[in-house]
Design a protein around this motif. Structure first.
Motif, PDB file in Angstrom:
ATOM      1  N   ALA A 135      27.169  20.530  19.376  1.00 12.63           N
ATOM      2  CA  ALA A 135      27.078  19.148  19.856  1.00 12.63           C
ATOM      3  C   ALA A 135      25.671  18.609  19.609  1.00 12.63           C
ATOM      4  O   ALA A 135      25.493  17.465  19.186  1.00 12.63           O
ATOM      5  N   MET A 136      24.664  19.443  19.863  1.00 15.06           N
ATOM      6  CA  MET A 136      23.283  19.028  19.605  1.00 15.06           C
ATOM      7  C   MET A 136      23.028  18.834  18.113  1.00 15.06           C
ATOM      8  O   MET A 136      22.489  17.809  17.684  1.00 15.06           O
ATOM      9  N   GLY A 137      23.416  19.829  17.317  1.00 16.65           N
ATOM     10  CA  GLY A 137      23.180  19.747  15.881  1.00 16.65           C
ATOM     11  C   GLY A 137      23.908  18.570  15.243  1.00 16.65           C
ATOM     12  O   GLY A 137      23.350  17.865  14.396  1.00 16.65           O
ATOM     13  N   GLY A 138      25.151  18.332  15.658  1.00 21.72           N
ATOM     14  CA  GLY A 138      25.917  17.230  15.100  1.00 21.72           C
ATOM     15  C   GLY A 138      25.370  15.874  15.496  1.00 21.72           C
ATOM     16  O   GLY A 138      25.327  14.944  14.669  1.00 21.72           O
ATOM     17  N   VAL A 181      38.005  19.601   7.151  1.00 24.88           N
ATOM     18  CA  VAL A 181      38.664  20.787   7.705  1.00 24.88           C
ATOM     19  C   VAL A 181      37.978  22.050   7.196  1.00 24.88           C
ATOM     20  O   VAL A 181      37.701  22.983   7.968  1.00 24.88           O
ATOM     21  N   PHE A 182      37.673  22.084   5.901  1.00 26.30           N
ATOM     22  CA  PHE A 182      37.004  23.243   5.304  1.00 26.30           C
ATOM     23  C   PHE A 182      35.649  23.509   5.967  1.00 26.30           C
ATOM     24  O   PHE A 182      35.342  24.629   6.373  1.00 26.30           O
ATOM     25  N   GLY A 183      34.824  22.459   6.081  1.00 26.37           N
ATOM     26  CA  GLY A 183      33.497  22.626   6.663  1.00 26.37           C
ATOM     27  C   GLY A 183      33.547  23.025   8.115  1.00 26.37           C
ATOM     28  O   GLY A 183      32.773  23.878   8.582  1.00 26.37           O
ATOM     29  N   PHE A 197      32.697  26.853  12.408  1.00 30.20           N
ATOM     30  CA  PHE A 197      33.302  27.356  13.640  1.00 30.20           C
ATOM     31  C   PHE A 197      33.556  28.862  13.548  1.00 30.20           C
ATOM     32  O   PHE A 197      33.202  29.623  14.443  1.00 30.20           O
ATOM     33  N   GLY A 198      34.187  29.277  12.438  1.00 28.99           N
ATOM     34  CA  GLY A 198      34.542  30.680  12.300  1.00 28.99           C
ATOM     35  C   GLY A 198      33.329  31.595  12.288  1.00 28.99           C
ATOM     36  O   GLY A 198      33.296  32.608  12.995  1.00 28.99           O
ATOM     37  N   TYR A 199      32.316  31.228  11.502  1.00 24.05           N
ATOM     38  CA  TYR A 199      31.129  32.081  11.406  1.00 24.05           C
ATOM     39  C   TYR A 199      30.475  32.271  12.764  1.00 24.05           C
ATOM     40  O   TYR A 199      30.167  33.400  13.162  1.00 24.05           O
ATOM     41  N   HIS A 200      30.244  31.190  13.479  1.00 23.50           N
ATOM     42  CA  HIS A 200      29.472  31.306  14.714  1.00 23.50           C
ATOM     43  C   HIS A 200      30.272  31.862  15.882  1.00 23.50           C
ATOM     44  O   HIS A 200      29.717  32.566  16.728  1.00 23.50           O
ATOM     45  N   ALA A 201      31.558  31.575  15.923  1.00 26.87           N
ATOM     46  CA  ALA A 201      32.384  32.203  16.951  1.00 26.87           C
ATOM     47  C   ALA A 201      32.365  33.721  16.763  1.00 26.87           C
ATOM     48  O   ALA A 201      32.239  34.489  17.732  1.00 26.87           O
ATOM     49  N   LEU A 202      32.453  34.170  15.506  1.00 28.25           N
ATOM     50  CA  LEU A 202      32.407  35.599  15.211  1.00 28.25           C
ATOM     51  C   LEU A 202      31.021  36.177  15.487  1.00 28.25           C
ATOM     52  O   LEU A 202      30.884  37.265  16.066  1.00 28.25           O
ATOM     53  N   CYS A 254      29.736  19.761  12.371  1.00 22.70           N
ATOM     54  CA  CYS A 254      29.154  20.269  13.614  1.00 22.70           C
ATOM     55  C   CYS A 254      29.866  19.704  14.841  1.00 22.70           C
ATOM     56  O   CYS A 254      30.225  20.443  15.766  1.00 22.70           O
ATOM     57  N   LEU A 255      30.072  18.399  14.858  1.00 23.64           N
ATOM     58  CA  LEU A 255      30.725  17.770  16.005  1.00 23.64           C
ATOM     59  C   LEU A 255      32.174  18.234  16.130  1.00 23.64           C
ATOM     60  O   LEU A 255      32.673  18.454  17.250  1.00 23.64           O
TER      61      LEU A 255
END
Length: 286
Positions: free
Chosen positions: A41-44, A69-71, A76-81, A183-184
């Motif tokens: 939320a901050m970065g976006g 969708v790709f971005g 999302f996937g990288y940071h959740a992991l 990001c958002l």
């Protein structure tokens, strides 16, 4: 913008990501999806402000839904992991496995139509995964089963970011300002998952909030914008190769901060992963 300048700008992201593990540890006990929500939320928001100042906002309407969708899934996937991995395993060891992505970028980019996969790429991949195996095996001391889920998530993390970075070249026409929307959207996707699957736990000390703000401004903020410029307009193999510094820098930061204890296993793992990236780099230069 020249290709060399774009590559240099992209490398700024590597320096920022050297702080990712330290800030992630400092943000505990904030759960992964909540951390995703706050940081992105901050970065976006900062990205949208930047896009407004530079006049890039109108370009966002021209970006296709497929790109958004790709971005979003990549971030999302990288940071959740990543956040989950560092909650489930020792941060230095999990971080080193996650930092197989520079090597994997060089290897995967060799599969692109305009690139070639050489023997040095394969040698580098073997060395890198040997370093990861050294971590998982505890240096011959045996598997520590309680950490295997974290190590597995860290490996998925490396595969996710390297795949995202290489495939970004295939959609290179999307403006860098679109990263703000990524990001958002990542924050919006993370919030309901947090509410469904996690307990809301906030940092108990000011340093915890400082770590979250640091993540949102740097490794989970500015880093994505400069990285996007690098992988789309710069030399992606050179950028992926120069990123070999990431595992060493990240591990060094954790050791200096007292979060991780120095050990020979950690040293050899870092050298193997870094050496693998260098071997792949040499093949790319040739």
């Amino acid at each position: 913008m020249t290709r060399a300048r774009a590559t240099t700008i992209g490398f700024i992201a590597v320096l920022l990501w050297a702080l990712l593990a330290l800030f992630t540890v400092g943000s505990a006990p904030t759960p992964p999806f909540l951390l995703n929500t706050l940081c992105f939320a901050m970065g976006g928001t900062l990205g949208l402000i930047w896009a407004g100042v530079t006049g890039a906002l109108p370009k966002l309407r021209q970006v296709s839904l497929r790109v958004y969708v790709f971005g979003t899934l990549g971030l999302f996937g990288y940071h959740a992991l990543y956040f989950s991995a560092l909650r489930l395993a020792p941060p230095a060891q999990a971080g080193l496995i996650a930092y197989l992505w520079p090597l994997l970028i060089v290897v995967f980019s060799g599969l692109l139509p305009e690139e070639r996969l050489r023997a040095g790429h394969v040698v580098g991949a073997v060395m890198g995964f040997a370093g990861a195996g050294l971590i998982i095996s505890g240096g011959g001391a045996g598997f520590e089963r309680q950490y295997l889920p974290g190590y597995g998530l860290a490996l998925l993390c490396a595969l996710t970011w390297s795949g995202y970075s290489v495939l970004s070249r295939r959609i290179g026409n999307a403006p860098t300002a679109s990263v703000a929307v990524f990001c958002l959207a990542t924050a919006a996707l993370s919030l309901p998952l947090h509410l469904m699957f996690e307990d809301t736990v906030w940092p108990v000390a000011p340093l915890g909030w400082a770590a979250i703000i640091g993540l949102g401004l740097g490794p989970v903020g500015l880093a994505f914008f400069v990285w996007d410029i690098g992988v789309k307009r710069g030399d992606i193999q050179l950028l992926g190769t120069s990123s070999y510094a990431a595992p060493l820098l990240s591990t060094l930061v954790l050791v200096v901060a007292g979060v991780a204890a120095p050990s020979m296993v950690l040293l050899w793992a870092a050298l193997l992963i870094t050496g693998g990236a260098l071997a792949a780099a040499r093949a790319s230069v040739r």
